[in-house]
Design a protein around this motif. Structure first.
Motif, mmCIF file in Angstrom:
data_model
loop_
_atom_site.group_PDB
_atom_site.id
_atom_site.type_symbol
_atom_site.label_atom_id
_atom_site.label_comp_id
_atom_site.label_asym_id
_atom_site.label_seq_id
_atom_site.Cartn_x
_atom_site.Cartn_y
_atom_site.Cartn_z
ATOM 1 N N MET A 188 35.401 76.046 31.441
ATOM 2 C CA MET A 188 34.243 74.892 31.714
ATOM 3 C C MET A 188 33.100 75.662 30.939
ATOM 4 S SD MET A 188 35.000 72.331 33.344
ATOM 5 C CE MET A 188 33.424 71.795 33.798
ATOM 6 N N ALA A 189 32.709 76.811 31.209
ATOM 7 C CA ALA A 189 31.521 77.330 30.353
ATOM 8 C C ALA A 189 31.869 77.372 28.843
ATOM 9 C CB ALA A 189 31.262 78.855 31.156
ATOM 10 N N HIS A 242 33.529 80.860 21.706
ATOM 11 C CA HIS A 242 32.873 80.242 22.821
ATOM 12 C C HIS A 242 33.488 80.979 24.087
ATOM 13 C CE1 HIS A 242 33.618 77.026 19.872
ATOM 14 N NE2 HIS A 242 32.287 76.912 20.047
ATOM 15 N N VAL A 243 34.575 81.283 24.215
ATOM 16 C CA VAL A 243 35.207 81.910 25.307
ATOM 17 C C VAL A 243 34.431 83.465 25.733
ATOM 18 C CG1 VAL A 243 37.112 83.223 26.397
ATOM 19 C CG2 VAL A 243 37.387 81.081 25.304
ATOM 20 N N GLY A 260 28.108 71.661 19.092
ATOM 21 C CA GLY A 260 28.651 70.639 18.253
ATOM 22 C C GLY A 260 30.091 71.149 17.486
ATOM 23 N N ASP A 261 30.898 72.118 18.288
ATOM 24 C CA ASP A 261 31.975 72.509 17.647
ATOM 25 C C ASP A 261 33.168 71.560 17.851
ATOM 26 O OD1 ASP A 261 30.639 74.645 16.195
ATOM 27 O OD2 ASP A 261 30.883 76.023 18.058
ATOM 28 N N HIS A 262 34.091 71.602 17.116
ATOM 29 C CA HIS A 262 35.280 70.829 17.168
ATOM 30 C C HIS A 262 36.212 71.010 18.270
ATOM 31 C CE1 HIS A 262 39.708 69.513 16.223
ATOM 32 N NE2 HIS A 262 38.986 68.686 15.674
ATOM 33 N N HIS A 263 36.362 72.472 18.826
ATOM 34 C CA HIS A 263 37.313 73.020 20.057
ATOM 35 C C HIS A 263 36.937 74.105 20.204
ATOM 36 C CE1 HIS A 263 39.029 74.599 16.093
ATOM 37 N NE2 HIS A 263 39.461 75.636 16.933
#
Length: 182
Positions: A148-149, A166-167, A158-161
């Motif tokens: 979720m974070a 991100h993790v 604004g990234d695709h996936h």
């Protein structure tokens, strides 16, 4: 109106073919211990096999030795199950391709950004996923907290996936919130 609050998956039941086919795949290929069997109390012509998928819950299969393996992909239509995913360790994930090849089982391997996946089919065409996260969930949190974070970061950027950045940043944020509480 109040909702009914579920607390996790209790079990999954599949419609299978023969008893031996179910045991050969779920126990023989995927290593789920065969626990027990009993008659299908809802349909006397079927047997009900119980397997342990590794988390203390159950995967069950209705079998009937008069039904041969389907030998085709399971339908992918509205209302049908697309696939069932099972968690595997990184070590098991790395060994899976060779082990599947040894058994002559075709599969597809995919990088999903925050996880790796191997897809194969059971004898009746059900798509099965072997899934392995690319991260270790910090103590005191759940995998869902990390995801979720990471999702919120992906959207904000604004990234695709979701990907490794991100993790990693999500884990750093979660640990910071935990450390502030201690």
């Amino acid at each position: 109106m109040q909702r009914i609050q579920v607390q996790g998956v209790h079990h999954i039941t599949l419609v299978g073919s023969t008893r031996q086919s179910a045991i050969d795949f779920w126990q023989g290929v995927l290593g789920m211990p065969f626990l027990f069997e009993q008659p299908n109390l809802g349909l006397e012509s079927e047997n009900h096999l119980y397997f342990d998928p590794g988390d203390g819950r159950l995967l069950t299969v209705f079998t009937n030795d008069a039904h041969p393996d389907a030998g085709r992909a399971a339908p992918r239509e509205v209302g049908c199950v697309e696939h069932i995913a099972f968690n595997v360790s990184r070590a098991s994930f790395q060994q899976a391709p060779a082990r599947l090849e040894q058994r002559g089982i075709s599969f597809t391997q995919r990088d999903r950004g925050f996880m790796d996946s191997i897809y194969l089919r059971d004898p009746n065409g059900l798509k099965v996923e072997l899934a392995c996260y690319k991260f270790e969930t910090p103590s005191g949190f759940r995998d869902a907290d990390v995801l979720m974070a990471a999702y919120r970061l992906r959207i904000a950027r604004g990234d695709h996936h979701i990907d490794a950045s991100h993790v990693a940043d999500a884990i750093e944020q979660l640990i910071a919130t935990r450390d502030r509480l201690e």
